[in-house]
Design an enzyme around this catalytic site. Structure first.
Site, PDB file in Angstrom:
ATOM      1  N   LYS A  88       0.820  -1.224   0.000  1.00  0.00           N
ATOM      2  CA  LYS A  88       0.000   0.000   0.000  1.00  0.00           C
ATOM      3  C   LYS A  88       0.850   1.269   0.000  1.00  0.00           C
ATOM      4  CE  LYS A  88      -3.624  -0.774  -0.422  1.00  0.00           C
ATOM      5  NZ  LYS A  88      -4.112  -1.302  -1.729  1.00  0.00           N
ATOM      6  N   GLY A  89       2.044   1.188  -0.548  1.00  0.00           N
ATOM      7  CA  GLY A  89       2.909   2.369  -0.590  1.00  0.00           C
ATOM      8  C   GLY A  89       2.872   3.056  -1.950  1.00  0.00           C
ATOM      9  N   GLY A  90       2.496   2.292  -2.981  1.00  0.00           N
ATOM     10  CA  GLY A  90       2.509   2.803  -4.354  1.00  0.00           C
ATOM     11  C   GLY A  90       3.361   1.949  -5.274  1.00  0.00           C
ATOM     12  N   THR A  91       3.579   0.677  -4.876  1.00  0.00           N
ATOM     13  CA  THR A  91       4.472  -0.190  -5.662  1.00  0.00           C
ATOM     14  C   THR A  91       3.893  -0.525  -7.037  1.00  0.00           C
ATOM     15  OG1 THR A  91       3.555  -2.200  -4.660  1.00  0.00           O
ATOM     16  CG2 THR A  91       5.505  -1.246  -3.609  1.00  0.00           C
ATOM     17  N   ARG A  92       2.580  -0.694  -7.113  1.00  0.00           N
ATOM     18  CA  ARG A  92       1.960  -1.019  -8.406  1.00  0.00           C
ATOM     19  C   ARG A  92       2.100   0.159  -9.365  1.00  0.00           C
ATOM     20  NH1 ARG A  92       1.261  -4.819 -11.744  1.00  0.00           N
ATOM     21  NH2 ARG A  92       0.797  -6.149  -9.973  1.00  0.00           N
ATOM     22  N   THR A 129     -11.924   4.677  -1.216  1.00  0.00           N
ATOM     23  CA  THR A 129     -12.212   5.665  -0.182  1.00  0.00           C
ATOM     24  C   THR A 129     -11.941   5.041   1.181  1.00  0.00           C
ATOM     25  OG1 THR A 129     -13.991   6.334  -1.644  1.00  0.00           O
ATOM     26  CG2 THR A 129     -13.966   7.345   0.525  1.00  0.00           C
ATOM     27  N   HIS A 130     -11.175   5.731   1.984  1.00  0.00           N
ATOM     28  CA  HIS A 130     -10.859   5.222   3.325  1.00  0.00           C
ATOM     29  C   HIS A 130     -12.040   5.449   4.271  1.00  0.00           C
ATOM     30  CE1 HIS A 130      -6.196   5.566   2.753  1.00  0.00           C
ATOM     31  NE2 HIS A 130      -6.768   4.685   1.954  1.00  0.00           N
TER      32      HIS A 130
END
EC number: 2.8.2.-
Length: 261
Positions: free
Chosen positions: A12-16, A221-222
């Site tokens: 969930k860091g932006g790896t994709r 959306t969180h």
């Protein structure tokens, strides 16, 4: 070939987003799915791993991403024994946002799980954070990094800001390409900002057909989290963040973000 560079974290860091962007580079061939070799499939052996990799031409770099490597104790030693000059990329983002994003992903698959607030604390009254819950543990970056630095010098690890990957994707991608020894081919002309999703999307380089945006599972959306819980989490992470900035020589400004809000 076995990969010369790995995106090892974080979930969930932006790896994709990073993987999709670097795959737009003609000198990079990367596996689309996460092989999980150094954490779950290690006993299958290096030949199995090699066969998972795409075919490359001379001068191309083979890559893969499995974000759970960063928090897997055995991964640094295993990667080092494959090739000690492997380049490692870690995408990090504010640990509090990351934890909420992680929880949101789990919630979408298991709607019956307890609330974030319940899972985050060992004891809510005393404000004791449950650091054994993986959503929180992953964000203690300094702790995990210590493990990697026993095997790899800092010069072989690039830390990418998940926040800047959204606000300035071309700037972050310039650093990634320099780190990998590639010509800077992926630049601002590859990106456009998608207002509905709230983050940049990749234009298809070859033609003007539909751009590649990350799938429905991205940009969820969180849920609303109690501000007091967020405040306590920030306090919990702060010393680890400061340690991480010192270890990496990079200030990710997660504390400033808080004061801006």
């Amino acid at each position: 070939r076995l990969p010369q560079a790995l995106i090892i974290g974080v979930k969930k860091g932006g790896t994709r987003a990073l993987l999709e962007a670097i795959r737009a580079h003609p000198d990079v061939r990367a596996v689309g799915t996460e092989p999980h070799f150094f954490d779950r499939n290690y006993e299958k052996g290096l030949e199995w791993y090699r066969n998972v990799m795409p075919k490359t031409l001379e001068g191309q770099i083979t890559m893969e991403k499995t974000p759970s490597y960063f928090v897997t104790n055995e991964a640094p030693r295993r990667i080092h024994s494959m090739a000690k000059d492997t380049k490692l990329i870690v995408v990090v983002r504010n640990p509090v946002t990351r934890a909420i994003s992680d929880y949101t992903q789990t919630l979408s698959k298991k709607p019956e799980i307890p609330t974030f607030e319940v899972l985050a604390f060992k004891n809510r009254t005393l404000g004791l954070i449950d650091a054994s819950w993986s959503a929180i543990r992953i964000g203690i970056y300094a702790l995990h990094l210590e493990n990697w630095l026993q095997y790899f010098p800092l010069s072989q690890i690039l830390f990418v800001s998940g926040e800047r990957l959204i606000t300035d994707p071309a700037g972050e991608m310039a650093k990634v390409q320099d780190f990998l020894g590639l010509k800077r081919i992926v630049t601002e002309k590859h990106f456009y900002f998608n207002k509905t999703k709230g983050f940049p999307c990749l234009k298809k380089p070859e033609d003007s057909s539909a751009p590649r945006c990350l799938g429905k599972s991205k940009g969820r959306t969180h849920p609303k989290i109690d501000p007091d819980v967020i405040h306590r989490l920030r306090k919990f992470y702060k010393p680890f963040n400061v340690m991480f900035y010192q270890m990496t020589g990079q200030d990710f400004q997660w504390e400033q973000e808080e004061s801006d809000k």
